[in-house]
Scaffold this motif. Sequence first.
Motif, PDB file in Angstrom:
ATOM      1  N   ASN A 293       0.710  -1.174   0.225  1.00  0.00           N
ATOM      2  CA  ASN A 293      -0.050   0.106   0.155  1.00  0.00           C
ATOM      3  C   ASN A 293       0.913   1.192   0.051  1.00  0.00           C
ATOM      4  O   ASN A 293       0.608   2.144  -0.553  1.00  0.00           O
ATOM      5  CB  ASN A 293      -0.923  -0.039   1.187  1.00  0.00           C
ATOM      6  CG  ASN A 293      -2.185  -0.985   1.080  1.00  0.00           C
ATOM      7  OD1 ASN A 293      -2.770  -0.766   0.137  1.00  0.00           O
ATOM      8  ND2 ASN A 293      -2.332  -1.697   1.844  1.00  0.00           N
ATOM      9  N   HIS A 294       2.037   1.232   0.707  1.00  0.00           N
ATOM     10  CA  HIS A 294       2.933   2.247   0.820  1.00  0.00           C
ATOM     11  C   HIS A 294       3.519   2.791  -0.641  1.00  0.00           C
ATOM     12  O   HIS A 294       3.471   3.791  -1.045  1.00  0.00           O
ATOM     13  CB  HIS A 294       4.121   2.126   1.645  1.00  0.00           C
ATOM     14  CG  HIS A 294       4.887   3.236   2.259  1.00  0.00           C
ATOM     15  ND1 HIS A 294       4.804   4.283   2.705  1.00  0.00           N
ATOM     16  CD2 HIS A 294       6.017   3.549   1.379  1.00  0.00           C
ATOM     17  CE1 HIS A 294       5.613   4.958   2.905  1.00  0.00           C
ATOM     18  NE2 HIS A 294       6.764   4.663   1.933  1.00  0.00           N
ATOM     19  N   ALA A 295       3.921   1.616  -1.311  1.00  0.00           N
ATOM     20  CA  ALA A 295       4.159   2.029  -2.592  1.00  0.00           C
ATOM     21  C   ALA A 295       3.134   2.342  -3.498  1.00  0.00           C
ATOM     22  O   ALA A 295       3.560   3.524  -4.418  1.00  0.00           O
ATOM     23  CB  ALA A 295       4.808   0.537  -3.162  1.00  0.00           C
ATOM     24  N   ALA A 296       2.166   1.960  -3.508  1.00  0.00           N
ATOM     25  CA  ALA A 296       1.024   2.492  -4.289  1.00  0.00           C
ATOM     26  C   ALA A 296       0.520   4.014  -3.935  1.00  0.00           C
ATOM     27  O   ALA A 296       0.362   4.910  -4.638  1.00  0.00           O
ATOM     28  CB  ALA A 296      -0.348   1.805  -4.054  1.00  0.00           C
ATOM     29  N   LEU A 297       0.635   4.265  -2.592  1.00  0.00           N
ATOM     30  CA  LEU A 297       0.619   5.608  -2.045  1.00  0.00           C
ATOM     31  C   LEU A 297       1.404   6.562  -2.543  1.00  0.00           C
ATOM     32  O   LEU A 297       1.105   7.768  -2.998  1.00  0.00           O
ATOM     33  CB  LEU A 297       0.648   5.440  -0.428  1.00  0.00           C
ATOM     34  CG  LEU A 297       0.250   6.672   0.331  1.00  0.00           C
ATOM     35  CD1 LEU A 297      -1.182   7.413  -0.041  1.00  0.00           C
ATOM     36  CD2 LEU A 297       0.237   6.443   1.628  1.00  0.00           C
ATOM     37  N   LEU A 298       2.759   6.052  -2.769  1.00  0.00           N
ATOM     38  CA  LEU A 298       3.820   7.032  -3.256  1.00  0.00           C
ATOM     39  C   LEU A 298       3.571   7.292  -4.734  1.00  0.00           C
ATOM     40  O   LEU A 298       3.675   8.529  -4.967  1.00  0.00           O
ATOM     41  CB  LEU A 298       5.195   6.508  -3.089  1.00  0.00           C
ATOM     42  CG  LEU A 298       5.816   6.097  -1.871  1.00  0.00           C
ATOM     43  CD1 LEU A 298       7.151   5.691  -1.764  1.00  0.00           C
ATOM     44  CD2 LEU A 298       5.803   7.495  -1.195  1.00  0.00           C
ATOM     45  N   TYR A 299       3.264   6.373  -5.432  1.00  0.00           N
ATOM     46  CA  TYR A 299       2.722   6.589  -6.839  1.00  0.00           C
ATOM     47  C   TYR A 299       1.341   7.499  -6.927  1.00  0.00           C
ATOM     48  O   TYR A 299       1.762   8.440  -7.873  1.00  0.00           O
ATOM     49  CB  TYR A 299       2.085   5.061  -7.152  1.00  0.00           C
ATOM     50  CG  TYR A 299       1.895   5.153  -9.056  1.00  0.00           C
ATOM     51  CD1 TYR A 299       2.909   4.901  -9.877  1.00  0.00           C
ATOM     52  CD2 TYR A 299       0.542   5.208  -9.201  1.00  0.00           C
ATOM     53  CE1 TYR A 299       2.694   5.129 -11.181  1.00  0.00           C
ATOM     54  CE2 TYR A 299       0.242   5.374 -10.506  1.00  0.00           C
ATOM     55  CZ  TYR A 299       1.442   5.293 -11.539  1.00  0.00           C
ATOM     56  OH  TYR A 299       1.190   5.109 -13.005  1.00  0.00           O
ATOM     57  N   VAL A 300       0.239   7.226  -6.203  1.00  0.00           N
ATOM     58  CA  VAL A 300      -0.790   8.267  -6.331  1.00  0.00           C
ATOM     59  C   VAL A 300      -0.381   9.951  -5.691  1.00  0.00           C
ATOM     60  O   VAL A 300      -0.994  10.853  -6.034  1.00  0.00           O
ATOM     61  CB  VAL A 300      -2.002   7.822  -5.970  1.00  0.00           C
ATOM     62  CG1 VAL A 300      -2.710   6.661  -6.782  1.00  0.00           C
ATOM     63  CG2 VAL A 300      -1.992   7.358  -4.440  1.00  0.00           C
ATOM     64  N   MET A 301       0.521   9.523  -4.911  1.00  0.00           N
ATOM     65  CA  MET A 301       0.783  11.110  -4.319  1.00  0.00           C
ATOM     66  C   MET A 301       1.518  11.967  -5.316  1.00  0.00           C
ATOM     67  O   MET A 301       1.517  13.281  -5.167  1.00  0.00           O
ATOM     68  CB  MET A 301       1.517  10.944  -2.968  1.00  0.00           C
ATOM     69  CG  MET A 301       0.954  10.698  -1.720  1.00  0.00           C
ATOM     70  SD  MET A 301       2.209  10.064  -0.195  1.00  0.00           S
ATOM     71  CE  MET A 301       3.406  11.319  -0.168  1.00  0.00           C
ATOM     72  N   ASP A 302       2.362  11.633  -5.997  1.00  0.00           N
ATOM     73  CA  ASP A 302       2.697  12.291  -7.204  1.00  0.00           C
ATOM     74  C   ASP A 302       1.772  12.808  -7.987  1.00  0.00           C
ATOM     75  O   ASP A 302       1.884  13.568  -8.982  1.00  0.00           O
ATOM     76  CB  ASP A 302       3.625  11.315  -8.065  1.00  0.00           C
ATOM     77  CG  ASP A 302       5.272  11.156  -7.292  1.00  0.00           C
ATOM     78  OD1 ASP A 302       5.339  11.948  -6.325  1.00  0.00           O
ATOM     79  OD2 ASP A 302       5.910  10.387  -7.602  1.00  0.00           O
ATOM     80  N   ARG A 303       0.575  12.243  -7.936  1.00  0.00           N
ATOM     81  CA  ARG A 303      -0.576  12.422  -9.008  1.00  0.00           C
ATOM     82  C   ARG A 303      -1.826  12.968  -8.205  1.00  0.00           C
ATOM     83  O   ARG A 303      -2.784  12.756  -8.522  1.00  0.00           O
ATOM     84  CB  ARG A 303      -0.943  11.042  -9.578  1.00  0.00           C
ATOM     85  CG  ARG A 303       0.034  10.865 -10.820  1.00  0.00           C
ATOM     86  CD  ARG A 303       0.084   9.636 -11.185  1.00  0.00           C
ATOM     87  NE  ARG A 303       1.150   9.163 -12.159  1.00  0.00           N
ATOM     88  CZ  ARG A 303       2.304   8.721 -11.776  1.00  0.00           C
ATOM     89  NH1 ARG A 303       2.324   8.600 -10.497  1.00  0.00           N
ATOM     90  NH2 ARG A 303       3.230   8.481 -12.653  1.00  0.00           N
ATOM     91  N   ALA A 304      -1.674  13.541  -6.856  1.00  0.00           N
ATOM     92  CA  ALA A 304      -2.676  14.047  -6.074  1.00  0.00           C
ATOM     93  C   ALA A 304      -3.472  14.817  -6.639  1.00  0.00           C
ATOM     94  O   ALA A 304      -4.780  14.834  -6.224  1.00  0.00           O
ATOM     95  CB  ALA A 304      -1.873  14.575  -4.758  1.00  0.00           C
ATOM     96  N   LYS A 305      -3.134  15.730  -7.632  1.00  0.00           N
ATOM     97  CA  LYS A 305      -4.131  16.564  -7.997  1.00  0.00           C
ATOM     98  C   LYS A 305      -5.057  15.934  -8.884  1.00  0.00           C
ATOM     99  O   LYS A 305      -6.349  16.361  -9.032  1.00  0.00           O
ATOM    100  CB  LYS A 305      -3.291  17.215  -9.233  1.00  0.00           C
ATOM    101  CG  LYS A 305      -4.104  18.536  -9.467  1.00  0.00           C
ATOM    102  CD  LYS A 305      -3.241  19.617 -10.320  1.00  0.00           C
ATOM    103  CE  LYS A 305      -3.921  20.702 -11.166  1.00  0.00           C
ATOM    104  NZ  LYS A 305      -3.426  21.122 -12.174  1.00  0.00           N
ATOM    105  N   ASP A 306      -4.732  14.928  -9.539  1.00  0.00           N
ATOM    106  CA  ASP A 306      -5.842  13.971 -10.435  1.00  0.00           C
ATOM    107  C   ASP A 306      -6.506  13.067  -9.559  1.00  0.00           C
ATOM    108  O   ASP A 306      -7.763  12.607 -10.003  1.00  0.00           O
ATOM    109  CB  ASP A 306      -5.020  13.213 -11.511  1.00  0.00           C
ATOM    110  CG  ASP A 306      -4.225  14.228 -12.462  1.00  0.00           C
ATOM    111  OD1 ASP A 306      -4.885  15.138 -12.678  1.00  0.00           O
ATOM    112  OD2 ASP A 306      -3.198  13.987 -12.864  1.00  0.00           O
TER     113      ASP A 306
END
Lengths: 148, 150
Positions: A16-29
């Motif tokens: 989940n942490h890895a996925a979180l880092l991924y979406v955090m870079d796209r938090a705007k979307d």
Amino acid sequence: MSSSAEQDHIALANRNHAALLYVMDRAKDFPEWVATIAFYKSVQVIEASLVYTDKRPSHDHRERLRRLKNDNRYQETFKHYRPLFEASLIARYLRNDSGGGYSAFSDFIASDQVVNQFVSHRLRRIETSLCKSPFLSKSAREALDRVE
Amino acid sequence: MSVATDKILQLNWSDSDGQVVITPEDEDRFSLRIGRVIKACHAAVEEDEFKGQFNLLLKTLVEWLRERRDVRAAYVTLRDGEFLFLVVRNEAEYSAEFADNLSELDLKIASDHDLKLVKLDTLALPSVSSDGLASFMHPEFNLILRETAG
């Protein structure tokens, strides 16, 4: 419950942490997914702790809430878990409509705040409260990928 | 799809010289619905004791509500066989302070020995229409806590 159950939850938390880092870079979307994945990571960290301290997992969200709020040791965790759970429910289930003030998750929280509030504050506080004895074993604490 | 209004029972509350008074708009229906909840979810408990604790729970919730001006509506509904205190805020925007206050109320109720029989969770939603609210409400059991003049 074996210590491998604790490690299994830590491994899931790290996924989940890895996925979180991924979406955090796209938090705007994807602000709703930042909140949702932060919540599911917290579930895994908490379950790792519950199987370590009480030797049994929770069956569902309701039972987990009950165990956290009824055990004095977990009240600090509960204080941050409840708002995170709430945010994930809003992200996943609150229908967009035109009659109220809310029409999209970005009305609830701006994309530049979703990481601050739900990852850097709530999730981090949960991890901080559990990454100490007696909540997780030393090996689990070392293996967990934590929010910086 | 909103919750049918006949599924929402109104509980009027007022603050009279510091004393909270709660009055169901329809006492008979209120008793019937509580009776059904006890049968469905809490068959093993003593009905009178449960009702006493439920009334104390309502007072605790109203005590919390009367200090607030940032709540548009407050309901007691059911979720997964337990009570849910569902609060709709005035604003759409997240408030960390509000979330912390509600967590503190939740913990206070959970640790109150006099409320041991009534299991309650809490949930705050941003300002949303009744249509948006529907998926968080129980199809049969919903109480709305509404302030009236003392």
